[in-house]
Design an enzyme around this catalytic site. Structure first.
Site, PDB file in Angstrom:
ATOM      1  N   GLU A 151     -31.974 -39.206 -93.321  1.00 23.62           N
ATOM      2  CA  GLU A 151     -31.419 -37.850 -93.409  1.00 23.62           C
ATOM      3  C   GLU A 151     -30.196 -37.636 -92.508  1.00 23.62           C
ATOM      4  O   GLU A 151     -30.188 -36.755 -91.648  1.00 23.62           O
ATOM      5  CB  GLU A 151     -32.533 -36.835 -93.112  1.00 23.62           C
ATOM      6  N   ASN A 157     -31.794 -43.072 -96.267  1.00 22.14           N
ATOM      7  CA  ASN A 157     -32.712 -42.234 -97.039  1.00 22.14           C
ATOM      8  C   ASN A 157     -32.374 -40.764 -96.789  1.00 22.14           C
ATOM      9  O   ASN A 157     -32.088 -40.376 -95.659  1.00 22.14           O
ATOM     10  CB  ASN A 157     -34.132 -42.554 -96.518  1.00 22.14           C
ATOM     11  N   HIS A 213     -38.027 -34.420-102.930  1.00 25.24           N
ATOM     12  CA  HIS A 213     -38.944 -33.300-102.688  1.00 25.24           C
ATOM     13  C   HIS A 213     -38.454 -32.136-103.555  1.00 25.24           C
ATOM     14  O   HIS A 213     -37.506 -31.439-103.191  1.00 25.24           O
ATOM     15  CB  HIS A 213     -38.930 -32.905-101.209  1.00 25.24           C
ATOM     16  N   GLU A 221     -40.024 -40.249-101.649  1.00 26.55           N
ATOM     17  CA  GLU A 221     -40.958 -39.252-101.092  1.00 26.55           C
ATOM     18  C   GLU A 221     -41.293 -38.185-102.135  1.00 26.55           C
ATOM     19  O   GLU A 221     -41.311 -36.987-101.840  1.00 26.55           O
ATOM     20  CB  GLU A 221     -40.355 -38.598 -99.831  1.00 26.55           C
ATOM     21  N   ASP A 249     -42.543 -35.403-104.455  1.00 27.04           N
ATOM     22  CA  ASP A 249     -43.538 -34.350-104.704  1.00 27.04           C
ATOM     23  C   ASP A 249     -42.821 -33.167-105.350  1.00 27.04           C
ATOM     24  O   ASP A 249     -41.609 -33.045-105.260  1.00 27.04           O
ATOM     25  CB  ASP A 249     -44.340 -33.946-103.450  1.00 27.04           C
TER      26      ASP A 249
HETATM   27  O1  9MR Z   1     -45.016 -35.563 -94.031  1.00 31.39           O
HETATM   28  C1  9MR Z   1     -44.492 -35.592 -92.724  1.00 31.39           C
HETATM   29  C2  9MR Z   1     -45.191 -34.558 -91.852  1.00 31.39           C
HETATM   30  O2  9MR Z   1     -46.539 -34.926 -91.664  1.00 31.39           O
HETATM   31  C3  9MR Z   1     -44.480 -34.425 -90.533  1.00 31.39           C
HETATM   32  O3  9MR Z   1     -45.052 -33.359 -89.801  1.00 31.39           O
HETATM   33  C4  9MR Z   1     -43.014 -34.180 -90.758  1.00 31.39           C
HETATM   34  C5  9MR Z   1     -42.270 -34.069 -89.451  1.00 31.39           C
HETATM   35  O4  9MR Z   1     -40.971 -33.662 -89.642  1.00 31.39           O
HETATM   36  O5  9MR Z   1     -42.464 -35.228 -91.510  1.00 31.39           O
HETATM   37  C6  9MR Z   1     -43.007 -35.306 -92.790  1.00 31.39           C
HETATM   38  O6  9MR Z   1     -42.389 -36.299 -93.533  1.00 31.39           O
HETATM   39  C7  9MR Z   1     -40.990 -36.134 -93.757  1.00 31.39           C
HETATM   40  C8  9MR Z   1     -40.389 -37.527 -93.814  1.00 31.39           C
HETATM   41  O7  9MR Z   1     -40.705 -38.257 -92.668  1.00 31.39           O
HETATM   42  C9  9MR Z   1     -38.872 -37.446 -93.996  1.00 31.39           C
HETATM   43  N1  9MR Z   1     -38.527 -36.655 -95.138  1.00 31.39           N
HETATM   44  C10 9MR Z   1     -39.154 -35.341 -95.222  1.00 31.39           C
HETATM   45  C11 9MR Z   1     -40.673 -35.451 -95.082  1.00 31.39           C
HETATM   46  C12 9MR Z   1     -41.324 -34.099 -95.247  1.00 31.39           C
HETATM   47  O8  9MR Z   1     -40.931 -33.256 -94.208  1.00 31.39           O
END
Ligand code: 9MR
Length: 494
Positions: A164, A207, A243, A272, A274
């Site tokens: 990101e 990513n 997402h 990722e 959903d």
């Molecule tokens: O799913 C993850 C969640 O459990 C964490 O709290 C969060 C922290 O920022 O990160 C989530 O996963 C993220 C991923 O690492 C990067 N892309 C976005 C995802 C959803 O926020």
């Protein structure tokens, strides 16, 4: 069955040389060892040469339903949080790989591969890192990457090296890493090079989210990819998080947008996936959600270098969505009671179902990109190119192998071999040939090598032996040559 055809491939050094696609010996494997270990979603994805993965969290490992689904329906695992910086290096130089190791052990116990997530991100970094600047920040980033990638060397299929990097308007996030290196391309190129030095066989990705469809952020990522490739940075792929939300519409021209990255010679992946909605769930929103999932599956299927999909969690009860977007949820294939939704069947059907599809009748088989990066010995000009499908007729049994010199330089060369299965699913393959000019393989990936004199045998790795009917996979190698570098007269495949 043996067939033979010739095509001309332009080498990157500017020479046009005759290359040969060669069919091998047809042997139909017995059904006792032909079945794929994967079931459900993974089996359907594997039947067309891709994977279907899931974000897995050790926090839920004790939930046997959750673990049962994660261990049987998927063939790729992404640790949801366990490999992030705040977990792996909570204080400077103190590394904690326990949770990440647990994810790797789970994946290996279920014959699943691992996407490493992630090394450099503006979130989930400890305070000691955000407080750094200048050389101290650069050193911390490089040390972190080197230590973590080395720890997991050989166990990770692909790393999200930088996660990101962009704001939604396409500008760079000016985080600690951007500031330390004085620019986005600079820190990202350095991160990629550092990761590549630690594990030359892991595929290296950048990513991000909201880059799935056409727009300023996707354009920014495209420009970044071009700049990284131009300077020879070891970038192998772009991850499209995906997402989505039913209320925001489907990304514009997702397939075309992903394809332009693939056309740069990169892998692309849905990393990722959903699709959330405003609760309560309604049939109308379910219908839109099904359409979006189907569209995402189809977009990737249409791109030969799209290597697979990962959904961001197993079931709605553990999804990140409700705690992040108040009043929203239901984004996954299993509901909050961990029961399969109708959406599961929609996705399975979009993937092609669990039954083995017939071999293609007229078009060449889908080309699957290499599953690991070329070695570091590769010269900077030699991007791993998109391998051309073999020109052999679709095989009716056994398998065929096509040898393609994709790069050549004085004394060295790089080859991609495409292994194409016949009309019976198989769980292993073996390719052999004899070098005509005494060439020697120096490094090989996506296969196990044995070379005795000029005789070469390459067998599958544990993760790429299973091929559905008509499916293909590739392995690659670099080698040395002296005098001339002819292609082998024939290749066997069994
Ligand atoms: O799913 C993850 C969640 O459990 C964490 O709290 C969060 C922290 O920022 O990160 C989530 O996963 C993220 C991923 O690492 C990067 N892309 C976005 C995802 C959803 O926020």
């Amino acid at each position: 069955m043996t067939s033979r055809s010739t095509r001309r491939v332009r080498l990157l050094c500017g020479i046009t040389a005759p290359l040969v696609a060669i069919a091998g010996i047809g042997i139909t494997l017995l059904s006792s060892n032909a079945a794929s270990a994967a079931t459900g979603l993974a089996a359907a994805a594997e039947a067309q040469g891709r994977y279907f993965g899931v974000a897995y969290a050790t926090a839920h490992a004790g939930d046997s339903t959750y673990s049962g689904i994660a261990g049987s329906q998927f063939d790729m695992v992404t640790p949801e949080n366990e490999m992030k910086w705040d977990t792996t290096e909570p204080s400077a130089g103190n590394f904690n790989y326990g949770p990440g190791d647990q994810v790797v052990a789970f994946a290996q116990a279920h014959s699943e591969r691992v996407r490493g997530h992630n090394l450099v991100w503006h979130q989930q970094i400890p305070g000691w890192v955000t407080g750094l600047s200048g050389t101290a920040a650069k050193t911390a980033m490089e040390n972190h990457i080197t230590n973590e990638v080395t720890h997991y060397k050989g166990k990770i299929y692909a790393w999200d090296v930088v996660n990101e990097p962009f704001n939604d308007d396409g500008s760079y996030r000016t985080d600690v890493f951007y500031n330390a290196f004085g620019g986005g391309v600079q820190y990202i190129a350095d991160a990629l090079r550092t990761a590549h030095a630690a594990d030359p066989n892991a595929k290296l990705y950048v990513n991000d989210y909201n880059i799935e469809g056409a727009g300023a952020k996707a354009d920014a990522m495209y420009s970044l990819a071009q700049q990284l490739l131009q300077q020879g940075a070891p970038l192998n792929g772009i991850g499209f998080e995906t997402h989505l939300a039913v209320q925001y519409g489907f990304p514009t021209n997702m397939q075309q947008n992903m394809a332009r990255f693939a056309n740069l010679g990169l892998d692309v992946a849905v990393t990722e996936l959903d699709v959330r909605m405003t609760l309560p769930e309604t049939s109308s929103q379910d219908s839109t959600q099904s359409t979006y999932y189907t569209n995402v599956i189809n977009a990737c299927k249409a791109i030969s270098r799209c290597v697979g999909w990962t959904v961001w969690g197993v079931s709605d009860n553990y999804s990140w969505v409700p705690s992040t977007f108040s009043g929203q949820g239901a984004p996954l294939l299993w509901n909050s009671n961990e029961q399969q939704k109708p959406l599961y069947t929609t996705v399975l059907n979009a993937l092609g179902g669990t039954s083995v599809p017939p071999p293609p009748s007229s078009s060449p088989p889908t080309s699957r990109p290499p599953t690991s990066a070329p070695p570091s010995s590769q010269p900077p000009t030699s991007r791993p190119p998109t391998s051309e499908p073999p020109t052999t007729n679709p095989p009716t049994g056994g398998c065929t192998a096509a040898y393609s010199i994709v790069n050549q330089w004085p004394g060295g060369f790089q080859v991609t071999v495409t292994v194409t299965n016949g009309n019976a699913a198989r769980s292993s393959w073996q390719v052999g040939w004899t070098f005509a000019n005494g060439q020697t393989i120096t490094q090989l990936w996506n296969g196990t090598l044995s070379q005795s004199g000029s005789a070469v045998t390459v067998r599958n790795m544990s993760y790429n032996g299973t091929l559905g009917a008509g499916a293909n996979t590739t392995f690659g190698f670099t080698g040395t040559w002296n005098g001339s570098n002819g292609v082998p007269g024939s290749l066997t495949c069994q």
